[in-house]
Design an enzyme around this catalytic site. Sequence first.
Site: not given
Ligand SMILES: Cc1cc2nc3c(=O)[nH]c(=O)nc-3n(C[C@H](O)[C@H](O)[C@H](O)COP(=O)(O)OP(=O)(O)OC[C@H]3O[C@@H](n4cnc5c(N)ncnc54)[C@H](O)[C@@H]3O)c2cc1C
Length: 382
Positions: A245, A128, A370
């Site tokens: 999940e 995703m 969040e």
């Molecule tokens: C070890 C690991 C394994 C993973 N495995 C998978 C996987 O198998 N498949 C996959 O697709 N993804 C995977 N992920 C990704 C993970 O799901 C994302 O990192 C997560 O959803 C956050 O997205 P981002 O990193 O883009 O952060 P962002 O979306 O950029 O968020 C950054 C910060 O902003 C905050 N924020 C964003 N939007 C809002 C809002 N509307 N209100 C308040 N705060 C907000 C967030 O809470 C966070 O604190 C994995 C991540 C890790 C670290």
Amino acid sequence: MERTIFTEEHHMFRDAFRHFVEKEIVPYNDQWEKDGIVSRELWLKAGEQGFLGLNVPEAYGGAGVDDFGYSAIIAEETIRVYATSAGAGIGLHNDIVLPYFLAFANEEQKRRWLPGMCRGELITAIAMTEPNTGSDLAAVSTTAIREGDSYILNGQKTFITNGILSDVVIVVAKTDLAMRHKGISLLVVERGMEGFKRGRKLEKMGLKAQDTAELYFEDVVVPASNLLGEEGQGFYYLMRQLAKERLNVGISAVAACETALEITLEYCKERTAFGKPIGSFQNSRFKLAEMKTETEIARVFVDRCIEDLNAGKLTAETAAMAKWWTSELQKRVVDQCVQLHGGYGYMLEYPIARLYLDARVQSIYAGTNEIMKEIIGRSMGV
Ligand SMILES: Cc1cc2nc3c(=O)[nH]c(=O)nc-3n(C[C@H](O)[C@H](O)[C@H](O)COP(=O)(O)OP(=O)(O)OC[C@H]3O[C@@H](n4cnc5c(N)ncnc54)[C@H](O)[C@@H]3O)c2cc1C
């Protein structure tokens, strides 16, 4: 408090899986942590012994038991021996990816992929997240443009669990660029498809044996027969499956709290300072008492969520509550347990240090905490 969700069959399954873990995971786990990846043999052996595809009907090679209690046992038993990464990979495969195939694949697709997934020959992932979007899933920029009987897939994904080992990946892509949520579809991309490339295996602070990786898609020709469910329904499918999940994170969070507490209690009884065990200081006793209480309360809530999931009653907001609250508890508990270990808690040769590093991601992935509060808040009409 006595747990009430398990039957005699569950206990037998736990014994069998514990035996498997001691034999097939414990001796290799340190090496996997160094390598940044588990072995393919682990998957094949897990498949051979019936630990993959538990909820897949027997007709497709699974065990045919639709009961999340078994998933909880797998998570708990791997965390108990600090093999969180191996457990996370198998958990993702069993509890997160396979259910998409069970719910949305057609008969031909089920026959094509599920048996190999149950045997551990086809390892799965779900892609995703992209470099520029994680929480805002509807903003994905990976595109799948229909051309005749195929989709032409272009884009990049990151942080993908099982990213290197995976043979079959559910890719979230836009099939209608003019739409946000309604433009999203799920495509199944297979190892060997031209233009499907692996990027870096990412260096992480914890979950060291998990091959979290980048994936690239450059003009990949994906047959339309690899579309999962209906075009444009992908976002809806994701929303339906994500509760599982999130509960998975809750299950592993409570298991990690219990394991951390157990080893810390033992340490507090053995380690002496000022001529007495450190556990006998009032501060240590109170900290241990607080952690025990909160973990016990979390356990009851999570077990109830498992029951609700099994009964088809677990709501997105309740799963979100379980996810955010238990993962924050986990971070607090492992941090306090490190503190009670003193300097040894900072040493990687001590399991509590590993539990500490593995805990940090729990409030980030599967939807950040969040976002969990957004889900709960919205369900309250605010
Ligand atoms: C070890 C690991 C394994 C993973 N495995 C998978 C996987 O198998 N498949 C996959 O697709 N993804 C995977 N992920 C990704 C993970 O799901 C994302 O990192 C997560 O959803 C956050 O997205 P981002 O990193 O883009 O952060 P962002 O979306 O950029 O968020 C950054 C910060 O902003 C905050 N924020 C964003 N939007 C809002 C809002 N509307 N209100 C308040 N705060 C907000 C967030 O809470 C966070 O604190 C994995 C991540 C890790 C670290």
